[in-house]
Scaffold this active site. Structure first.
Site, mmCIF file in Angstrom:
data_model
loop_
_atom_site.group_PDB
_atom_site.id
_atom_site.type_symbol
_atom_site.label_atom_id
_atom_site.label_comp_id
_atom_site.label_asym_id
_atom_site.label_seq_id
_atom_site.Cartn_x
_atom_site.Cartn_y
_atom_site.Cartn_z
ATOM 1 N N HIS A 97 0.791 -1.223 0.000
ATOM 2 C CA HIS A 97 0.000 0.000 0.000
ATOM 3 C C HIS A 97 0.832 1.287 0.000
ATOM 4 O O HIS A 97 0.282 2.378 -0.166
ATOM 5 C CB HIS A 97 -0.997 -0.013 1.174
ATOM 6 C CG HIS A 97 -2.356 0.492 0.808
ATOM 7 N ND1 HIS A 97 -3.494 0.214 1.530
ATOM 8 C CD2 HIS A 97 -2.765 1.288 -0.228
ATOM 9 C CE1 HIS A 97 -4.534 0.803 0.957
ATOM 10 N NE2 HIS A 97 -4.116 1.465 -0.100
ATOM 11 N N ASP A 120 -9.847 -0.803 3.805
ATOM 12 C CA ASP A 120 -8.684 -1.363 4.491
ATOM 13 C C ASP A 120 -9.091 -1.884 5.861
ATOM 14 O O ASP A 120 -9.968 -1.314 6.513
ATOM 15 C CB ASP A 120 -7.633 -0.247 4.669
ATOM 16 C CG ASP A 120 -6.206 -0.754 4.711
ATOM 17 O OD1 ASP A 120 -5.970 -1.794 5.355
ATOM 18 O OD2 ASP A 120 -5.328 -0.092 4.122
ATOM 19 N N HIS A 122 -6.872 -1.691 8.025
ATOM 20 C CA HIS A 122 -5.962 -0.808 8.771
ATOM 21 C C HIS A 122 -6.221 0.666 8.439
ATOM 22 O O HIS A 122 -6.922 0.967 7.477
ATOM 23 C CB HIS A 122 -4.512 -1.149 8.419
ATOM 24 C CG HIS A 122 -4.186 -2.610 8.558
ATOM 25 N ND1 HIS A 122 -4.282 -3.484 7.499
ATOM 26 C CD2 HIS A 122 -3.798 -3.342 9.628
ATOM 27 C CE1 HIS A 122 -3.958 -4.704 7.909
ATOM 28 N NE2 HIS A 122 -3.659 -4.658 9.191
ATOM 29 N N ASP A 124 -3.530 2.895 8.013
ATOM 30 C CA ASP A 124 -2.390 3.392 7.232
ATOM 31 C C ASP A 124 -2.163 4.882 7.494
ATOM 32 O O ASP A 124 -1.783 5.645 6.606
ATOM 33 C CB ASP A 124 -2.566 3.088 5.737
ATOM 34 C CG ASP A 124 -2.550 1.587 5.454
ATOM 35 O OD1 ASP A 124 -2.252 0.803 6.383
ATOM 36 O OD2 ASP A 124 -2.835 1.187 4.312
ATOM 37 N N HIS A 137 4.066 0.947 4.281
ATOM 38 C CA HIS A 137 2.681 0.668 3.854
ATOM 39 C C HIS A 137 1.656 1.012 4.946
ATOM 40 O O HIS A 137 0.465 1.070 4.663
ATOM 41 C CB HIS A 137 2.493 -0.770 3.345
ATOM 42 C CG HIS A 137 2.453 -1.837 4.401
ATOM 43 N ND1 HIS A 137 1.838 -3.057 4.202
ATOM 44 C CD2 HIS A 137 2.970 -1.881 5.652
ATOM 45 C CE1 HIS A 137 1.964 -3.803 5.294
ATOM 46 N NE2 HIS A 137 2.646 -3.121 6.178
ATOM 47 N N ASP A 223 -7.316 -1.962 -0.383
ATOM 48 C CA ASP A 223 -6.386 -2.922 0.225
ATOM 49 C C ASP A 223 -7.166 -4.219 0.387
ATOM 50 O O ASP A 223 -8.200 -4.249 1.068
ATOM 51 C CB ASP A 223 -5.934 -2.367 1.589
ATOM 52 C CG ASP A 223 -4.897 -3.238 2.280
ATOM 53 O OD1 ASP A 223 -4.902 -4.476 2.072
ATOM 54 O OD2 ASP A 223 -4.094 -2.675 3.049
ATOM 55 N N ASP A 225 -6.847 -6.614 2.146
ATOM 56 C CA ASP A 225 -7.078 -7.093 3.519
ATOM 57 C C ASP A 225 -8.318 -6.471 4.175
ATOM 58 O O ASP A 225 -8.682 -6.837 5.299
ATOM 59 C CB ASP A 225 -5.825 -6.984 4.389
ATOM 60 C CG ASP A 225 -5.428 -5.557 4.749
ATOM 61 O OD1 ASP A 225 -6.291 -4.681 4.845
ATOM 62 O OD2 ASP A 225 -4.201 -5.338 4.949
ATOM 63 N N GLU A 268 -1.816 -5.083 -1.998
ATOM 64 C CA GLU A 268 -1.542 -6.051 -0.913
ATOM 65 C C GLU A 268 -1.953 -7.488 -1.252
ATOM 66 O O GLU A 268 -2.082 -8.320 -0.351
ATOM 67 C CB GLU A 268 -2.179 -5.605 0.416
ATOM 68 C CG GLU A 268 -1.680 -4.255 0.949
ATOM 69 C CD GLU A 268 -0.294 -4.306 1.615
ATOM 70 O OE1 GLU A 268 0.242 -5.417 1.860
ATOM 71 O OE2 GLU A 268 0.263 -3.204 1.880
HETATM 72 N N1 ARG Z 1 -0.511 -0.510 11.412
HETATM 73 C C1 ARG Z 1 0.473 -1.483 11.053
HETATM 74 C C2 ARG Z 1 1.796 -0.795 10.720
HETATM 75 O O1 ARG Z 1 1.891 0.404 10.674
HETATM 76 C C3 ARG Z 1 0.000 -2.335 9.887
HETATM 77 C C4 ARG Z 1 -0.210 -1.584 8.602
HETATM 78 C C5 ARG Z 1 -0.720 -2.478 7.518
HETATM 79 N N2 ARG Z 1 -0.871 -1.752 6.276
HETATM 80 C C6 ARG Z 1 -1.222 -2.304 5.134
HETATM 81 N N3 ARG Z 1 -1.254 -1.516 4.069
HETATM 82 N N4 ARG Z 1 -1.505 -3.580 5.035
HETATM 83 O O2 ARG Z 1 2.777 -1.454 10.482
HETATM 84 MN MN MN Z 2 -3.464 -0.653 3.560
HETATM 85 MN MN MN Z 3 -4.385 -3.207 5.302
#
Ligand code: ARG
Ligand code: MN
Ligand code: MN
Ligand code: MN
Length: 296
Positions: A97, A120, A122, A124, A137, A223, A225, A268
């Site tokens: 990402h 997402d 998350h 990010d 990411h 994303d 996920d 991702e």
């Molecule tokens: N918050 C976690 C980090 O900063 C996970 C981030 C996941 N991001 C993603 N694009 N899958 O490492």
């Molecule tokens: Mn992401």
């Molecule tokens: Mn994610």
């Protein structure tokens, strides 16, 4: 539409190798054919050149691979800008990402008031100051609104996204400082709670209202996920309790119907962690939904 596919086989932003094969997995799932069936013209410029991590010696813990990511982001930003110049719909295939840094920087050169839909698990929304992992990411949204380390912001040329024009869908895990920053950011977060409570239909109606209010373009950053690992096992940072396959399709079908989205990225997808390209196929099908695929 003329859809212009830009592959970005970059895995520098994530901890796990393999997400660099995402563009191949999504193409292999029949993306071109699916888009042509919907009636789009497809141009595929192939993958942007990305050096392999094995070719470097530096080993930072803080802002991992920032130099490489910025380098690729600048090339990606130009590729995105060029496709808009030619009236193409940019479709960017990641990669992790962190590539959204380049995508959004490029979009901002044409759309000065960009709305962003961020699907997402998350947020990010980390910066180098708040990130527990140092993985870029986890930082693209914070970067796109102008926060964080100056090095990551180079591709933006000083133009950033208004956080009030950012809407998240599907969020279910945030780091502590990230959550605090996001709470005060002005961005709208439709977490899994809101999706459970109001349903995807209402959530998307609200999301569409926000990203189209006083904007001149809407970017969809997906994303994989965001979708539950049950349906999308091939991603590096899976988190349970996510969107069902049908909820994800519904969201994107509603977007296609509203015809508000001017660019999209799918990120991702990690074939190494996948089960027989199931996640690559899901990604290709979701892209088709976002671009107008209907059963009948
Ligand atoms: N918050 C976690 C980090 O900063 C996970 C981030 C996941 N991001 C993603 N694009 N899958 O490492
Ligand atoms: Mn992401
Ligand atoms: Mn994610
Ligand atoms: Mn400028």
């Amino acid at each position: 539409k003329t859809v212009r596919i830009i592959g970005v086989p970059l895995d520098y932003g994530a901890d796990r190798r393999g997400v660099d094969m995402g563009p191949s997995a999504i193409r292999y799932a029949g993306l071109h054919e699916k888009l042509r069936q919907v009636g789009h013209k497809v141009i595929d410029i192939g993958n942007l050149p990305v050096p392999v991590p094995e070719s470097r010696t530096k080993n930072e813990t803080h802002l991992k691979y920032a130099d490489e990511i910025v380098k690729v982001s600048r090339v990606l930003a130009r590729a995105v800008e060029k496709s808009l110049d030619e009236d193409n719909y940019p479709l960017i295939l990641g990669g992790d990402h962190s590539i959204a840094i380049g995508t959004i920087a490029g979009l901002l050169r044409k759309f000065s008031r960009l709305g962003v839909l961020w699907f997402d698990a998350h947020g990010d929304y980390n910066t180098d100051q708040t990130s527990p992992s140092g993985n870029v990411h986890g930082m693209p949204v914070a970067t796109a609104v102008g926060l964080g380390h100056p090095a990551l912001k180079i591709p933006f040329h000083g133009h950033f996204v208004d956080p009030h024009k950012i809407v998240y869908v599907g969020v279910r895990t945030l780091d502590a400082d990230e959550a605090e920053a996001l709470r005060h950011s002005g961005a709208t977060v439709f977490s899994m709670h809101e999706i459970d409570r109001y349903g995807m239909r209402d959530v998307m109606a609200k999301a569409i209202d926000i990203v189209t209010d006083q904007t001149d373009g809407v970017h969809l950053s997906f994303d994989i996920d965001a979708v539950d690992p049950l349906y999308a096992p091939g991603s590096g940072t899976p988190y349970s309790g996510g969107l069902t396959e049908r909820e994800a399709h519904l969201a994107l079908e509603l977007l296609a119907e509203s015809d508000i989205v001017s660019s999209m990225e799918m990120v991702e997808v990690n074939p190494i962690l996948d089960e027989h390209n199931r996640t690559g196929e899901l990604a290709a099908n979701l892209i088709a939904s976002a671009l107008g695929h209907r059963i009948i």
